[in-house]
Design a protein around this motif. Structure first.
Motif, mmCIF file in Angstrom:
data_model
loop_
_atom_site.group_PDB
_atom_site.id
_atom_site.type_symbol
_atom_site.label_atom_id
_atom_site.label_comp_id
_atom_site.label_asym_id
_atom_site.label_seq_id
_atom_site.Cartn_x
_atom_site.Cartn_y
_atom_site.Cartn_z
ATOM 1 N N UNK A 193 0.763 -1.072 -0.144
ATOM 2 C CA UNK A 193 -0.095 0.012 0.086
ATOM 3 C C UNK A 193 0.994 1.238 0.198
ATOM 4 N N UNK A 194 2.053 1.133 0.233
ATOM 5 C CA UNK A 194 2.879 2.209 0.390
ATOM 6 C C UNK A 194 2.831 3.539 -0.533
ATOM 7 N N UNK A 195 3.014 3.256 -1.801
ATOM 8 C CA UNK A 195 3.143 4.393 -2.816
ATOM 9 C C UNK A 195 1.863 5.013 -2.746
ATOM 10 N N UNK A 196 0.737 4.516 -2.681
ATOM 11 C CA UNK A 196 -0.823 4.796 -2.577
ATOM 12 C C UNK A 196 -0.831 5.874 -1.263
ATOM 13 N N UNK A 197 -0.247 5.389 -0.317
ATOM 14 C CA UNK A 197 -0.196 6.190 1.096
ATOM 15 C C UNK A 197 0.648 7.285 0.779
ATOM 16 N N UNK A 198 1.746 7.388 0.225
ATOM 17 C CA UNK A 198 2.631 8.338 0.145
ATOM 18 C C UNK A 198 2.030 9.303 -0.577
ATOM 19 N N UNK A 221 0.298 -0.711 -13.033
ATOM 20 C CA UNK A 221 -0.678 -1.617 -12.643
ATOM 21 C C UNK A 221 -2.268 -0.981 -12.847
ATOM 22 N N UNK A 222 -3.055 -2.063 -12.745
ATOM 23 C CA UNK A 222 -4.536 -1.394 -12.749
ATOM 24 C C UNK A 222 -5.311 -1.716 -11.406
ATOM 25 N N UNK A 223 -4.423 -2.102 -10.509
ATOM 26 C CA UNK A 223 -4.994 -2.526 -9.152
ATOM 27 C C UNK A 223 -3.909 -2.072 -8.252
ATOM 28 N N UNK A 224 -4.367 -2.133 -6.988
ATOM 29 C CA UNK A 224 -3.275 -1.873 -5.927
ATOM 30 C C UNK A 224 -3.899 -2.271 -4.599
ATOM 31 N N UNK A 230 -9.049 2.734 -0.112
ATOM 32 C CA UNK A 230 -8.270 3.908 -0.386
ATOM 33 C C UNK A 230 -9.000 4.699 -0.921
ATOM 34 N N UNK A 231 -9.569 4.395 -2.095
ATOM 35 C CA UNK A 231 -10.447 5.402 -2.992
ATOM 36 C C UNK A 231 -11.554 5.864 -2.461
ATOM 37 N N UNK A 232 -12.254 4.915 -1.449
ATOM 38 C CA UNK A 232 -13.358 5.832 -0.638
ATOM 39 C C UNK A 232 -12.756 6.683 0.377
ATOM 40 N N UNK A 233 -11.736 6.497 0.968
ATOM 41 C CA UNK A 233 -10.904 7.491 1.830
ATOM 42 C C UNK A 233 -10.587 8.874 0.871
ATOM 43 N N UNK A 234 -9.985 8.407 -0.278
ATOM 44 C CA UNK A 234 -9.745 9.689 -1.115
ATOM 45 C C UNK A 234 -10.801 10.490 -1.519
#
Length: 445
Positions: A193-198, A221-224, A230-234
């Motif tokens: 999850x790290x790149x998306x958290x960053x 990639x097409x998913x993570x 994460x997208x809901x949080x964003x």
């Protein structure tokens, strides 16, 4: 709401009580155990071996006398922590548990003579060897990128250190309304999850300190991992609008579009795959076209740490094949490979995985020395992440060896529920911070 009992049980599992129940005394008290690598996997193995039998001769070969923890290191970028706070020392492992340390680089392995030679020429004999070399960043996997560029202009900061401090300075001093591009890595890589958290943490930080700034994730990639939660949080925090194929998967009400979202994710199908870097013009060329940026963070492809290659422990994948029940190398007898470098099938490359693998291998080795059967292994992993400073996410899994002989996930529920209350979401962020402290204590204290 997660109950206190559930939290304590989860904490007990994270400290390895499920993975290593009833630690026993080894019958061969003078056995020499050498561990190469003093990160999460190596340090955990050293501590739990000495807990199993203080008489064991456990020596860790580690080139750095101070460990800089990678877990939580992206929080240096948003000023949630400091570089100094990432530093961990080996004093307690040495003074309390009696682990010996050789601060030198491991250079070569003789699996027949059972010796490891260091860069300074010291030769250490072993009865059992544990190798926990972590990962090596393949800077050359992106044309135009190099280690020299990473150290001076376009940091990766995926192995924490000087590049982390450099990236923090760049982001915190980025021009008003500038563009931050994060080039995500291909699978497999450390900390899913790290790149998306960053990217999310910097979106939150920019909203306060540089409100016209943009954050773009260019992804091969097409998913993570944690993508839907994460997208809901964003969406809730930044107004992000998930791609159409994700909206039907998110079982919660999404906020409607408002002002343009500062965070954008370009998956492979949308042309996000990074193809080359032009550092002179600060342009990342992707399958969908060039992206001009003010700050570029490249997280390149990864393979096992160089020492695994030097020791002859890797195969064509760049990682280390192991026997699943023992994590003993399939290439060298009495050599166990744990952590990010090992081929562990469904288990992610994470600190938690390295920790639980290390505890199991400590048990396997003590049982082997005593002539006992270790039984059936069970491993676990939890990857904590943040969509924002107070918005916690996680993916939690339990693993066993499946019928095909590989390690597979056996649990069904994995993520923060879509119907989690605001209090539960905030509590997940609290757990993330508590886990960092408890995890560090479990390994090094």
């Amino acid at each position: 709401m997660t109950t206190r009992r559930q939290f304590l049980l989860a904490g007990a599992a994270s400290l390895g009580m499920a993975a290593c129940p009833a630690i026993v005394r080894a019958g061969q008290a003078t056995a020499r155990i050498v561990i190469v690598g003093g990160g999460v996997g190596g340090a955990t193995a050293a501590k739990y071996l000495k807990m199993a039998d203080p008489r064991l001769q456990v020596t860790v070969i580690e080139k750095n006398p101070v460990y800089i923890r990678p877990y939580g290191s992206s929080e240096v970028l948003n000023q949630h922590t400091t570089m100094q706070a990432l530093e961990v020392r080996y004093d307690t492992l040495r003074d309390k548990y009696g682990v010996a340390f050789v601060f030198d680089a491991a250079k070569s392995l003789d699996p027949v003579a059972k010796t490891v030679t260091t860069a300074s020429g010291q030769v250490l004999g072993y009865d059992k060897l544990i190798v926990a070399p972590g990962i090596k960043l393949r800077y050359d996997s992106l044309p135009g990128y190099s280690e020299q560029l990473a150290e001076t202009q376009v940091p990766s900061a995926w192995i924490p250190g000087a590049q982390t401090a450099l990236l923090a300075r760049q982001l915190q001093n980025m021009r008003d309304g500038g563009v931050f591009v994060l080039a995500a890595p291909p699978n497999p890589y450390r900390c899913p999850p790290g790149p998306y958290e960053r990217a999310a943490l910097m979106t939150e930080w920019f909203a306060k300190h540089n409100p016209r700034a943009k954050v773009l994730i260019a992804d091969p990639k097409d998913s993570f991992v944690t993508d839907e939660t994460a997208m809901l949080g964003w969406n809730r925090l930044y107004g992000y609008q998930p791609p159409a194929e994700y909206r039907s998967k998110i079982k919660a009400e999404l906020l409607p579009p408002g002002k343009p979202c500062a965070l954008e994710w370009l998956p492979a199908k949308a042309g996000g795959t990074p193809q080359r870097l032009d550092a002179k013009t600060m342009t990342l060329h992707t399958a969908g076209g060039p992206i001009k940026a003010d700050v570029i963070n490249v997280i390149p492809a990864m393979v096992a740490g160089q020492i695994a290659v030097d020791f002859g422990l890797t195969n064509d994948s760049g990682f280390c094949p192991v026997h699943r029940t023992t994590f003993e190398s399939t290439l060298h007898k009495d050599v166990h490979v744990i952590g990010d470098a090992s081929i562990a099938d469904a288990m992610p490359k994470s600190g938690f995985s390295a920790n639980t693998q290390a505890k199991w291998v400590a048990r396997v080795i003590t049982d082997q020395l005593a002539g006992r059967d270790s039984g059936t292994p069970v491993w676990e992993n939890t990857c904590y992440a943040l969509a924002g400073k107070d918005y916690g996410l996680f993916v939690a899994d339990v693993f066993r060896i499946k019928e095909d002989g590989k390690i597979g996930r056996v649990n069904k529920a994995r993520y923060l529920p879509f119907d989690a209350t605001p209090a539960q979401i905030r509590l997940s962020a609290v757990y993330q911070q508590a886990w960092i402290q408890a995890f560090t204590q479990d390994i090094f204290a």
